[in-house]
Structures are given as C-alpha cells and as structure tokens.
Design an enzyme around this catalytic site. Sequence first.
Site, PDB file in Angstrom:
ATOM      1  N   CYS A   1     -19.731   2.814  -1.342  1.00  0.00           N
ATOM      2  CA  CYS A   1     -19.570   2.317  -2.711  1.00  0.00           C
ATOM      3  C   CYS A   1     -19.118   0.863  -2.733  1.00  0.00           C
ATOM      4  O   CYS A   1     -19.418   0.122  -3.677  1.00  0.00           O
ATOM      5  CB  CYS A   1     -18.612   3.202  -3.503  1.00  0.00           C
ATOM      6  SG  CYS A   1     -16.908   3.229  -2.890  1.00  0.00           S
TER       7      CYS A   1
ATOM      8  N   CYS B   1     -18.752  -5.254 -14.609  1.00  0.00           N
ATOM      9  CA  CYS B   1     -19.692  -4.295 -14.015  1.00  0.00           C
ATOM     10  C   CYS B   1     -20.972  -4.164 -14.839  1.00  0.00           C
ATOM     11  O   CYS B   1     -22.048  -3.893 -14.284  1.00  0.00           O
ATOM     12  CB  CYS B   1     -19.036  -2.924 -13.871  1.00  0.00           C
ATOM     13  SG  CYS B   1     -17.829  -2.819 -12.535  1.00  0.00           S
TER      14      CYS B   1
ATOM     15  N   CYS C   1     -21.881  -3.118  -3.810  1.00  0.00           N
ATOM     16  CA  CYS C   1     -21.470  -3.876  -4.993  1.00  0.00           C
ATOM     17  C   CYS C   1     -22.191  -5.223  -5.036  1.00  0.00           C
ATOM     18  O   CYS C   1     -22.105  -6.017  -4.089  1.00  0.00           O
ATOM     19  CB  CYS C   1     -19.962  -4.089  -4.970  1.00  0.00           C
ATOM     20  SG  CYS C   1     -19.350  -5.043  -6.386  1.00  0.00           S
TER      21      CYS C   1
ATOM     22  N   CYS D   1     -24.486  -1.825 -14.348  1.00  0.00           N
ATOM     23  CA  CYS D   1     -24.675  -1.473 -12.932  1.00  0.00           C
ATOM     24  C   CYS D   1     -23.935  -0.183 -12.590  1.00  0.00           C
ATOM     25  O   CYS D   1     -22.788   0.013 -12.993  1.00  0.00           O
ATOM     26  CB  CYS D   1     -24.174  -2.604 -12.036  1.00  0.00           C
ATOM     27  SG  CYS D   1     -24.284  -2.251 -10.260  1.00  0.00           S
TER      28      CYS D   1
ATOM     29  N   CYS E   1     -22.628   1.686  -7.190  1.00  0.00           N
ATOM     30  CA  CYS E   1     -21.565   2.333  -6.424  1.00  0.00           C
ATOM     31  C   CYS E   1     -21.495   3.825  -6.705  1.00  0.00           C
ATOM     32  O   CYS E   1     -21.137   4.623  -5.823  1.00  0.00           O
ATOM     33  CB  CYS E   1     -20.215   1.680  -6.712  1.00  0.00           C
ATOM     34  SG  CYS E   1     -19.692   1.747  -8.439  1.00  0.00           S
TER      35      CYS E   1
ATOM     36  N   ASP F   1       0.779  -1.237   0.000  1.00  0.00           N
ATOM     37  CA  ASP F   1       0.000   0.000   0.000  1.00  0.00           C
ATOM     38  C   ASP F   1       0.814   1.292   0.000  1.00  0.00           C
ATOM     39  O   ASP F   1       0.680   2.097  -0.911  1.00  0.00           O
ATOM     40  CB  ASP F   1      -0.980   0.001   1.168  1.00  0.00           C
ATOM     41  CG  ASP F   1      -1.957   1.160   1.096  1.00  0.00           C
ATOM     42  OD1 ASP F   1      -2.342   1.522  -0.022  1.00  0.00           O
ATOM     43  OD2 ASP F   1      -2.326   1.701   2.145  1.00  0.00           O
TER      44      ASP F   1
ATOM     45  N   CYS G   1     -22.918   7.254  -3.650  1.00  0.00           N
ATOM     46  CA  CYS G   1     -21.897   8.134  -3.074  1.00  0.00           C
ATOM     47  C   CYS G   1     -22.533   9.403  -2.506  1.00  0.00           C
ATOM     48  O   CYS G   1     -23.172  10.159  -3.243  1.00  0.00           O
ATOM     49  CB  CYS G   1     -20.854   8.501  -4.119  1.00  0.00           C
ATOM     50  SG  CYS G   1     -19.560   9.588  -3.458  1.00  0.00           S
TER      51      CYS G   1
END
Length: 398
Positions: free
Chosen positions: A260, A204, A264, A207, A210, A150, A214
Amino acid sequence: MASRLANRPSSSSTSDSQATELARIIRQAALAEGFDAVRIVAPDAIESAAGHLASFIADGRHATMDWMADTAERRSDPRVLWPDVRSIIMLAMNYGPEHDPLVNLQFPDRAAISVYAQNRDYHDVIKGKLKTVAQKFASRAGADVKVFVDTAPVMEKPLAEQAGLGWQGKHTNLVSREFGSWLFLGSIFTTAALIPDAPENDHCGSCRACLDICPTNAFPAPYQLDARRCISYLTIEHKETIPEAFRKAIGNRIYGCDDCLAVCPWNKFAETAREAKLQARDDLKAPTIADLLSLDDGTFRQHFAGSPIKRIGRDRFIRNVLIAAGNSGLAELSAHCGPLLADPSPLVRAMAVWATAELDDAETLRHKAGRHIESEADPVVRAEWARALERRTLQETI
C-alpha cells in the site's frame, strides 16, 4: 519510548518574536541532525482522534494489540500523557527506497522484507537524533522537553497531519507531497509555547491504489484499517500461527508489507538520495528463503543484530519464512522445511507442516506424517497435520 531531557522552569509567556526564534532554532537543529522536515502542533489539535481510536478498538480492529486499548486515554490526548506540554514538535525522516520493493514479490525463492526493516532499527537511529535536537532546543528555550519514538502512546500520524508534515492517506499512513509514503516520525514535547504550523490538506482525491493492491483486503473502507487482516500485523505483531485464510495471500512477505505504501502516486516526488545511515543492508534486500530456514536461535540473533526483525524472535520469523516457502511452488525447498517438522518450537512445527503439504506430493506427505504425527503432542500441530492430509485426500478425489 520517552526520555526527559531537561528539568528547568519555562517562562510563563513567550512573545511572538521569541516563539519565531525558537522555531528557527528547532528547525535548524533538526535539519542538521538529518531530519527532512519539522513542524509544530498544539497538543489539543487532535481532539477528534479520540473518537476514531475508540471506534477502532470497539470494532476489534486492533486485533491482539491490547496495549492500544490499555493506553487509549493517554494516546488520544497528549496532555494526559504529559499535562505540562504546551507545544509538540513533529519531525520526519525520509526512508524512501532506491528500488521498487514490489519487484521482490516476483521471485518465489526470495523473501520480501519491508523497506523500513532493511536498515538499522529506526528506533535507535531516530531516538539518538531526537535527543540531540531536544537538548539543543531545551538549552536555548529554557524549557522542559520529552522525546517519543513510536513505542510510546503518542498518535504520531494525526499529530503530524495537524502539524503540516503530510496527511493520513486512505491506507491510514502519513503521505507527504515531498516524500510520499516513506517517512519515519518522532516527536518532541515541550513546555515552551510555540506558534503552531498550519495543518496539511488531504490530497488523495479519487485515487484508491493503496486500497486495491492490499492482498488481504485489510481496508474495510478508505481511511480505515483492520489489523486482523493486515500482513504487517500478521507477520510482526501476531504471535500464533498465521490464520489459514491469509497464508496464500502473504506470498513471500516474511516481515511486514509495503504494497500500500509502494503504489502511492506521491512517491514520485520523494527524494531518492539518502544518508548512509538509512541504506539497506545488502543481505536483507532479497535474501533466499532456503538460507533463512536454516537459522537457529543463535544464528538468528547474530544475523539480525541491530535490526528491528530481531524483536519478533526466531520462532515467529521462521514461521513467516515457512509461509513463504509453502507459497513458492518450489519443490526443492521441501528439503529445507523437513528438519523443521521436528523443531523444538510448536509454532515452527505447525507452519512446517503447512509448507510441506504445499510442496510435497501425496505419497511423500503421508510418509512424513507417519513419521511425525505419533510423537506430536501439541494439539495445534496435530490439527495442522489433520487438515493437510484431509486437503490432500480431497484433492485426489476431485
């Protein structure tokens, strides 16, 4: 974070049979350490990512995260980060919650903490396991390895997509058909030549759940994120007062935002059983706002020891909790905000003013303003008082 774990010359070539055996070894070691998926990708597989990153930075969508611009060259090409790399091993660990994280948003006296931060700091969990896997691999492969988690300038999500772990969804996060949107990622760079896995396709479809959920409209278009509007950025990376335009939308989200991710549809395929190392702390599942507002620096550090929340510091954290208090509509929380009007931190004082103005009646607000404004030297805090009193006057004239 990166770590060099071996320093031995690698062979100049690797046969397909050797590469297949090395892939088996790395997968076996990774699964034994608790990773849920592992795939291999070539270091030159994300050449298009450089252009996307450049556009993201040029548009200012990285907000105050200057480190993204400073490391853009290394971030966009793994070979710049380490010229000797020949293969990248991408590993994923499922952290899917056992409950719907959006339920917490229905309780105004409670605070919502992002699922990933309800456990131990995932950097600590994954880094140790990555090192163990990498050491086992290096000893068998006779190759150099480096591990990254990360914080290093590695574009983990594009690499994971090209490795076949999942695809970057319209919310820009990785989505897996097996684990939905709940995956921690880590990588092992190696000088060994391995056979890359096939990339994953985008599933996806039409769709846009997400995007639609928000609270701050942080997605200017599918597959694009503007961090300046993202609640995760605002509550974690942003160091100043929360822009007024986003305070109401934040609700009771005090560290990150799962909206978000949580909506899913692919999450229904995620495994719910997790090892104990990723179990959420009971006291972080839905803590009370009142209790959190009482934390000073010492009790904050003690309470969040081992948690990623500790990294943002007490003042930014209390800033976030005050936003949640102001959004609660619970007048009784004003008593917990009151002492913070005189907090040593101007950041805390500024948000305490906003929360107090949201919770108190006009007479009480003016009384508190009279007690604090004259001695207030910070211009940001004084401006918060001025706006609060102006809003209240305007409300009374309507």
